[in-house]
Write a protein that holds these residues in place. Structure first.
Motif, PDB file in Angstrom:
ATOM      1  N   SER A  21     -28.591  13.016 -98.462  1.00  0.00           N
ATOM      2  CA  SER A  21     -29.090  14.386 -98.428  1.00  0.00           C
ATOM      3  C   SER A  21     -30.567  14.343 -98.778  1.00  0.00           C
ATOM      4  O   SER A  21     -30.938  14.171 -99.928  1.00  0.00           O
ATOM      5  CB  SER A  21     -28.317  15.242 -99.432  1.00  0.00           C
ATOM      6  OG  SER A  21     -29.030  16.413 -99.710  1.00  0.00           O
ATOM      7  N   GLY A  22     -31.413  14.446 -97.763  1.00  0.00           N
ATOM      8  CA  GLY A  22     -32.853  14.339 -97.999  1.00  0.00           C
ATOM      9  C   GLY A  22     -33.160  13.022 -98.685  1.00  0.00           C
ATOM     10  O   GLY A  22     -32.655  11.975 -98.291  1.00  0.00           O
ATOM     11  N   VAL A 307     -41.066  12.597-100.954  1.00  0.00           N
ATOM     12  CA  VAL A 307     -41.171  13.319-102.204  1.00  0.00           C
ATOM     13  C   VAL A 307     -40.833  12.443-103.406  1.00  0.00           C
ATOM     14  O   VAL A 307     -41.401  12.597-104.483  1.00  0.00           O
ATOM     15  CB  VAL A 307     -40.308  14.597-102.127  1.00  0.00           C
ATOM     16  CG1 VAL A 307     -38.838  14.266-102.047  1.00  0.00           C
ATOM     17  CG2 VAL A 307     -40.586  15.516-103.272  1.00  0.00           C
ATOM     18  N   ARG A 310     -43.718  10.683-104.664  1.00  0.00           N
ATOM     19  CA  ARG A 310     -44.617  11.573-105.372  1.00  0.00           C
ATOM     20  C   ARG A 310     -44.230  11.595-106.850  1.00  0.00           C
ATOM     21  O   ARG A 310     -45.064  11.683-107.732  1.00  0.00           O
ATOM     22  CB  ARG A 310     -44.517  12.970-104.779  1.00  0.00           C
ATOM     23  CG  ARG A 310     -45.648  13.873-105.156  1.00  0.00           C
ATOM     24  CD  ARG A 310     -45.375  15.299-104.751  1.00  0.00           C
ATOM     25  NE  ARG A 310     -45.115  15.453-103.329  1.00  0.00           N
ATOM     26  CZ  ARG A 310     -44.511  16.531-102.828  1.00  0.00           C
ATOM     27  NH1 ARG A 310     -44.134  17.517-103.604  1.00  0.00           N
ATOM     28  NH2 ARG A 310     -44.295  16.616-101.544  1.00  0.00           N
ATOM     29  N   ARG A 340     -47.399  19.298-108.405  1.00  0.00           N
ATOM     30  CA  ARG A 340     -46.662  18.699-107.278  1.00  0.00           C
ATOM     31  C   ARG A 340     -45.691  17.653-107.797  1.00  0.00           C
ATOM     32  O   ARG A 340     -44.635  17.430-107.241  1.00  0.00           O
ATOM     33  CB  ARG A 340     -47.640  18.056-106.299  1.00  0.00           C
ATOM     34  CG  ARG A 340     -48.674  18.997-105.782  1.00  0.00           C
ATOM     35  CD  ARG A 340     -48.073  20.129-104.972  1.00  0.00           C
ATOM     36  NE  ARG A 340     -48.991  21.239-104.887  1.00  0.00           N
ATOM     37  CZ  ARG A 340     -48.688  22.493-105.182  1.00  0.00           C
ATOM     38  NH1 ARG A 340     -47.471  22.799-105.579  1.00  0.00           N
ATOM     39  NH2 ARG A 340     -49.577  23.439-105.094  1.00  0.00           N
ATOM     40  N   GLU A 343     -42.848  19.522-109.141  1.00  0.00           N
ATOM     41  CA  GLU A 343     -42.012  20.023-108.046  1.00  0.00           C
ATOM     42  C   GLU A 343     -41.158  18.918-107.450  1.00  0.00           C
ATOM     43  O   GLU A 343     -40.035  19.155-107.028  1.00  0.00           O
ATOM     44  CB  GLU A 343     -42.889  20.649-106.969  1.00  0.00           C
ATOM     45  CG  GLU A 343     -43.264  22.066-107.309  1.00  0.00           C
ATOM     46  CD  GLU A 343     -44.411  22.574-106.475  1.00  0.00           C
ATOM     47  OE1 GLU A 343     -44.716  21.963-105.433  1.00  0.00           O
ATOM     48  OE2 GLU A 343     -45.012  23.577-106.880  1.00  0.00           O
ATOM     49  N   ARG A 346     -38.338  18.681-109.564  1.00  0.00           N
ATOM     50  CA  ARG A 346     -37.439  19.804-109.331  1.00  0.00           C
ATOM     51  C   ARG A 346     -36.596  19.578-108.076  1.00  0.00           C
ATOM     52  O   ARG A 346     -35.407  19.838-108.050  1.00  0.00           O
ATOM     53  CB  ARG A 346     -38.260  21.093-109.185  1.00  0.00           C
ATOM     54  CG  ARG A 346     -37.415  22.286-108.806  1.00  0.00           C
ATOM     55  CD  ARG A 346     -38.143  23.584-108.969  1.00  0.00           C
ATOM     56  NE  ARG A 346     -39.158  23.768-107.941  1.00  0.00           N
ATOM     57  CZ  ARG A 346     -39.975  24.816-107.876  1.00  0.00           C
ATOM     58  NH1 ARG A 346     -39.908  25.747-108.802  1.00  0.00           N
ATOM     59  NH2 ARG A 346     -40.866  24.923-106.937  1.00  0.00           N
ATOM     60  N   GLU A 347     -37.269  19.055-107.052  1.00  0.00           N
ATOM     61  CA  GLU A 347     -36.547  18.855-105.796  1.00  0.00           C
ATOM     62  C   GLU A 347     -35.423  17.834-105.955  1.00  0.00           C
ATOM     63  O   GLU A 347     -34.300  18.048-105.516  1.00  0.00           O
ATOM     64  CB  GLU A 347     -37.545  18.405-104.718  1.00  0.00           C
ATOM     65  CG  GLU A 347     -36.917  18.392-103.349  1.00  0.00           C
ATOM     66  CD  GLU A 347     -37.930  18.158-102.240  1.00  0.00           C
ATOM     67  OE1 GLU A 347     -39.123  18.489-102.427  1.00  0.00           O
ATOM     68  OE2 GLU A 347     -37.531  17.650-101.191  1.00  0.00           O
ATOM     69  N   SER A 350     -32.649  19.278-108.047  1.00  0.00           N
ATOM     70  CA  SER A 350     -31.753  20.230-107.394  1.00  0.00           C
ATOM     71  C   SER A 350     -30.833  19.524-106.403  1.00  0.00           C
ATOM     72  O   SER A 350     -29.705  19.925-106.201  1.00  0.00           O
ATOM     73  CB  SER A 350     -32.546  21.368-106.755  1.00  0.00           C
ATOM     74  OG  SER A 350     -32.803  21.096-105.408  1.00  0.00           O
ATOM     75  N   ARG A 351     -31.298  18.422-105.824  1.00  0.00           N
ATOM     76  CA  ARG A 351     -30.420  17.657-104.944  1.00  0.00           C
ATOM     77  C   ARG A 351     -29.306  17.001-105.749  1.00  0.00           C
ATOM     78  O   ARG A 351     -28.243  16.705-105.229  1.00  0.00           O
ATOM     79  CB  ARG A 351     -31.187  16.559-104.218  1.00  0.00           C
ATOM     80  CG  ARG A 351     -32.316  17.084-103.383  1.00  0.00           C
ATOM     81  CD  ARG A 351     -31.995  17.035-101.905  1.00  0.00           C
ATOM     82  NE  ARG A 351     -33.163  17.406-101.141  1.00  0.00           N
ATOM     83  CZ  ARG A 351     -33.136  17.801 -99.876  1.00  0.00           C
ATOM     84  NH1 ARG A 351     -31.987  17.866 -99.236  1.00  0.00           N
ATOM     85  NH2 ARG A 351     -34.225  18.122 -99.240  1.00  0.00           N
ATOM     86  N   GLU A 354     -28.268  19.306-110.726  1.00  0.00           N
ATOM     87  CA  GLU A 354     -28.378  19.424-112.179  1.00  0.00           C
ATOM     88  C   GLU A 354     -28.540  20.892-112.545  1.00  0.00           C
ATOM     89  O   GLU A 354     -29.059  21.684-111.765  1.00  0.00           O
ATOM     90  CB  GLU A 354     -29.591  18.642-112.689  1.00  0.00           C
ATOM     91  CG  GLU A 354     -29.443  17.153-112.591  1.00  0.00           C
ATOM     92  CD  GLU A 354     -30.726  16.401-112.968  1.00  0.00           C
ATOM     93  OE1 GLU A 354     -30.630  15.218-113.246  1.00  0.00           O
ATOM     94  OE2 GLU A 354     -31.814  17.027-112.974  1.00  0.00           O
TER      95      GLU A 354
END
Lengths: 587, 486
Positions: A21-22, A307, A310, A340, A343, A346-347, A350-351, A354
């Motif tokens: 997933s991503g 990401v 990053r 960033r 973020e 965060r990304e 969320s995947r 959590e």
């Protein structure tokens, strides 16, 4: 990451992909520890273990996962995410996991492809090693063994790895070697080469942390003058888009008097990084006159690059900074932008599904930010040298609202706050650092340095300027209601003086060859010139000269042009004389 | 190719299918409904045993007996130079009744990131002929400069004007004498225009197409149309198809490409819709947490590459919900793009065309694209000074409302007049009026001439000497002076 470990990957264990997933992949049957580096799928995409639950291991992948399908292999290297440390890091531009972008370009063209690995430092290039130890010397972890001229500006120091036992030197080489060849042997049998590895998420050890007492001279008047940053200090630059964060960061990278600059472009624009890559090799370093790139290491993970990389790029950057600090250098680290980075956390979070904290950021956001800034500081190194890392993080608050979690959690940690203001930027007041909101807690610590090195009355003159600007912002509220002409004469004069402080001192043209760098001595003289005008003008007012006549003298507007003068000393002297003459002849 | 008839769940734009062989993330899927209709979709999540698919054309008509085919590849765009002049729908199928497109290549629409090391820094001035843009917020080749607008504002007119007028200044230096006529015909200096419409109304779409046809711009354009009544999930692919085509034309065929994407707000709404259907943890205002990354993957596809001829310049248009520039869509966009052009409701009601408020507008790449040899030596200083003077005049307007003009000093009154004339003469120009950069700057000097020389503290003294209109009547000479110089 390191080619050495890639070509002959020691596969500790192998598992199967369960879901994709991503940037988040789960694998089953993989025997792994937290933060182990793994290679995912047939393409061998690099990833890192971030969660282990029963038989299921969750991995964040540092490359695009399109086309990766369940059932594919996952290979564990058993090593944590590390960087290669050694000569060759300066004058280089890396992506978020320390792959040199120039090497990537030559291997896969203008677009970033997947599954290509490249060592962080060139394994074939040879360096001239001059030993500083001889056979029989006893060395400990961190000790300097020899010198390598890395660039024109910087001597690279080859050190005993911090996790070494140390011992007596049994053999020393001298001459040209590549980074993997042994240059020093110890009686313990340990062979030391120029290259070492260090896991990025772990701070390199130091002896102790000290309280900073020297400023990082930035050449920016508003920063040096009003809100100084210490060598080893931490600063945040929050501001909405278009307020000049990147220009401020780049000015710091160009003009600050650090020995080494590590510039992390974290989730920002590709063209901005290109600008740095294009400009820095041509710009002279104000310290040495050599090319700026010779003291700079760039890490670029632009917003469209994966990401997960990053998330890791700030760690890559700070680990490299620590390595140079260990050599005894003053390192300035810029991270643009830490929002960033947050973020990216965060990304990924969320995947992982959590439980989110404030505004969807993970609950560990504050802890991660604190850990990062705590790696900055003025340190006594384990080899006895003193080095510093000054960390400056840009923050990009959504909608320019400073109450959001990343800004707030950053402000709890950093001691210098340069608040960028969109209103100032709109009227092209640059650097658009708001002088009423910003602060520096290093002021008192650094005053002795300014008193000793620039001017004895530096703190007093600064306080005078701050008072005038404060008074102006109070008066502005009244002016908004009744107009300037309704104010008493002395207050009108104060407004005029404050205007010169804003236009002549606070504003600085980053694109003007002379004005872009203002040494503290020059900043001080500009203050002095404006103060001369202030003192003379009030004396004239006292003597009965109407305020319109005072403000109309034609010498006064020249106060705004001191910044662009190369020979500013003579200019200020003449100007002060003219101001005196023109005002005194009126009474 | 494996075919399944094992749909377990249909929810909003998503379809969940049981599978027995692994499928890749992002892989393309065809779903054939019992009625024989074929819909396309993309794998959003892939687990062993089950795959989640987002269906571009909407899930209407799909039932549990529909057959699902996994094509074993990620989505590709068939590209060829013949696309120029064509009108396609939001998923890349021709809708203009023209011949079938024979692709030269099929390119992955996700597009790889350009290595920052391989980029060339954009610094070539694009003359749009719009003073508020050229003079104050200069666009350069390879830049991404969005128009921040709001409902009811004429952003489309501005976008069309830019698409119509944009030229490279080199073309003009070739033949000085007939430059005015020449620029319109000069093929080489014009842009190929890629127009990506997402969720705009049919009426707006017609406006664009008509204008393209009327001016002959259609020949050098590729139009992708996802209209308001087309499936919203399709908006996910439309900009990617457009940008893939742009990259192909620019980096492989050497075109200078101008990409207009409108309306990005609809794109983000579609993103949110899918996020909600997948029951993701939402970020600000319900938009997914990865919206920044997702938008960056579109916007960052602008640029130039070392050693390649062409360039991709982007002008995305977005409407700010509630005129609020802190809304996540304009906010995240502003953090990625290299500036923004702000449309202003108040200027619009004053009848200013285009109603661009230059104060909150910005072009980050301006400084390197202007100046001697690029535009004119005084450009940077003039624009800085006009910003400062207009900002000051703008501030004073609030005061005038309270105390009246008479209560203000002579100096203040000059700034007030400056602000008025700036709006009415510099920004105001009309959508059919094409001003070259020299003309724009000359108007600037004419306005700055209202202020005393001592107030022009942003301008180099030598330039003041050279350009400052000493007497109102002498202004016309300035333009001549420039060309003779150097």
């Amino acid at each position: 990451m390191s080619q050495a470990t890639q070509t002959d990957i020691d596969v500790v264990s192998e598992g199967r992909i369960e879901s994709v997933s991503g940037p988040v992949v789960t694998a089953t049957d993989l025997d792994a520890r937290m933060n182990d580096v793994v290679y995912v799928g047939q393409e061998g995409l690099m990833g890192e273990v971030i969660e282990i639950e029963g038989n299921v291991t969750t991995i964040q992948v540092y490359e695009e996962t399109s086309g990766i399908s369940p059932g594919g292999p996952v290979k564990n290297t058993g090593e944590p995410l590390s960087v290669d440390l050694g000569p060759g890091m300066l004058d280089t531009i890396y992506d978020g996991v320390q792959r040199p972008l120039d090497v990537l370009e030559s291997r896969m063209g203008a677009f970033l492809d997947r599954g290509v690995d490249a060592p962080g430092i060139d394994l074939e290039e040879t360096w001239e090693f001059t030993p500083e130890v001889t056979e029989g010397d006893v060395v400990e972890a961190g000790d300097i063994l020899g010198i390598v001229p890395e660039t024109k500006s910087v001597d690279h120091k080859v050190m005993v790895p911090p996790d070494s036992e140390g011992g007596e030197v049994t053999a020393v080489e001298s001459g040209e070697f590549d980074v993997t060849e042994t240059v020093v042997e110890l009686d313990s049998g340990e062979e030391i080469a120029m290259r070492q590895e260090w896991p990025v998420r772990q701070a390199r050890p130091t002896e102790n942390k000290r309280s900073p007492d020297r400023p990082l001279v930035t050449g920016q008047r508003v920063q040096d003058g009003l809100f100084p940053l210490a060598k080893g200090g931490t600063a945040a630059i929050p501001g909405p888009f278009g307020s000049g964060k990147t220009v401020t960061q780049q000015s710091l990278a160009k003009f600050s008097d650090a020995d080494i600059v590590v510039y992390i472009g974290c989730g920002e624009r590709g063209n901005e990084m290109t600008e740095v890559i294009d400009d820095f090799p041509d710009l002279p370093d104000p310290q040495t006159g050599n090319a700026l790139m010779a003291r700079t290491c760039l890490i670029a993970n632009t917003s469209n690059m994966p990401v997960a990389a990053r998330e890791s790029c700030v760690y890559t950057g700070i680990t490299i900074a620590e390595f140079y600090r260990d050599m005894g250098y003053d390192v300035a680290l810029m991270a643009d932008s830490t929002s960033r980075w947050a973020e990216a956390m965060r990304e990924i979070s969320s995947r992982l599904e959590e439980m989110p904290g404030e505004e969807g950021y993970p609950a560990y956001l504050a802890a991660r930010l604190a850990q990062f800034y705590e790696r900055a500081g003025l340190f006594e190194n384990i080899n006895g040298t003193e080095g510093s890392i000054s960390a400056v993080g840009a923050v990009s608050p959504p909608g320019g609202d400073f109450s959001e979690p990343v800004t707030q959690n950053t402000l709890r940690i950093v001691k210098t706050f340069w608040a960028l203001d969109a209103d100032l930027a709109e009227r092209r007041h640059f650097p658009s650092i708001n002088w009423t909101e910003s602060y520096s807690l290093y002021k008192d610590q650094l005053d002795p340095w300014f008193v000793e090195n620039v001017a004895e009355d530096w703190p007093e003159v600064r306080q005078w300027a701050v008072d005038v600007l404060d008074e102006e912002s109070e008066l502005q509220e009244i002016v908004q209601l009744v107009g300037k002409d309704a104010l008493p004469d002395d207050q009108q004069l104060t407004l005029e003086v404050a205007r010169y402080l804003r236009e002549g001192f606070l504003q600085q043209n980053a694109f003007h060859d002379v004005d872009q760098f203002s040494p503290p001595e020059k900043s001080y003289l500009i203050w002095q010139a404006i103060k001369t005008f202030n003192d003379e003008a009030f004396a004239a007012l006292e003597a009965g000269v109407p305020v319109e006549e005072i403000t109309a003298i034609d010498a006064a507007p020249r106060l705004n042009r001191i910044g662009t003068q190369e020979d500013y000393e003579a200019y200020v002297e003449e100007l002060q004389g003219d101001i005196e003459d023109q005002l005194r002849e009126k009474y | 190719m494996k075919e399944y008839q094992t749909i377990t769940e249909i929810s909003g734009p998503l379809v969940f299918v049981e599978i027995d062989e692994p499928v890749g993330y992002d892989e393309i899927v065809e779903i054939e409904t019992p009625g024989g209709e074929v819909k396309r979709g993309q794998v959003l999540e892939s687990q062993s045993g089950i795959a989640a698919i987002q269906v571009f054309e909407g899930t209407t008509g799909i039932d549990r007996k529909a057959s699902v085919r996994f094509l074993g590849e990620t989505m590709k765009m068939p590209v060829t130079e013949d696309l120029l002049g064509r009108v396609l729908d939001g998923s890349g199928e021709p809708i203009d009744g023209g011949p079938e497109i024979v692709p030269e290549e099929r390119q992955d629409i996700v597009g790889a990131a350009i290595n920052p090391y391989a980029r060339e820094y954009p610094e070539e001035f694009i003359q749009t002929g719009v003073s508020a843009v050229d003079g104050m917020n200069t666009l350069v080749r390879g830049q991404k400069l969005p128009i921040f607008s709001a409902s009811g504002l004429p952003h489309n007119d501005l976008a069309l004007q830019i698409a119509r007028q944009a030229t490279m200044p080199e073309a003009e230096t070739d033949d000085d004498s007939t430059e005015e006529e020449a620029t319109d015909e000069e093929e080489g200096s014009e842009f190929a225009v890629i127009f990506g419409a997402m969720g705009i109304t049919a009426e707006e779409a017609n406006e664009f197409i008509d204008d393209f046809e009327r001016t002959g711009a259609l020949e050098r354009s590729v139009v992708f149309m996802n209209l308001a009544d087309d499936p919203s999930v399709e908006r996910q692919v439309t900009p990617r198809l457009a940008l893939t085509t742009a990259e192909y034309l620019a980096f492989e065929k050497g075109y200078h490409v101008l990409v207009i994407l409108t309306d990005m707000t609809n794109y983000c709404e579609a993103l949110r819709e899918i996020g909600a259907a997948r029951e993701e943890v939402p970020g600000r205002r319900g938009y997914p947490g990865y919206m920044y990354t997702d938008l960056a993957q579109l916007y960052e596809r602008a640029g130039r590459i070392k050693g390649r001829e062409g360039s991709v310049t982007q002008i995305p248009i977005l409407t700010m919900p509630g005129d609020d520039d802190t809304h996540p869509i304009p906010d995240l966009t502003g953090y990625i793009t290299e500036g923004q052009i702000m449309m202003d409701r108040e200027l619009n009601s004053q009848g200013i065309e285009p109603p661009v408020n230059v104060l909150p507008s910005l072009s980050r790449l301006m400084d390197d694209g202007i100046g001697e040899g690029l535009t004119r030596e005084d450009h940077a200083d003039v624009s800085d000074q006009m910003y400062a003077a207009y900002a000051e005049g703008e501030d004073l307007r609030d005061l005038v409302n309270i105390v009246g003009r008479e209560a203000l000093s002579e100096r203040d009154n000059k700034f007030l007049d400056f602000a008025d004339r700036f709006e009415n003469e510099f920004v105001q120009q009309g959508y059919q009026n094409n001003r070259d950069i020299g003309e724009t700057l000359d108007i600037g000097w004419e306005l700055l001439g209202m202020l005393p020389k001592t107030e022009l503290n942003r301008i180099d003294e030598e330039l003041i000497e050279k350009y400052y209109p000493e007497d109102e009547s002498e202004t016309s000479e300035e333009a001549v002076g420039v060309e003779a110089d150097d």
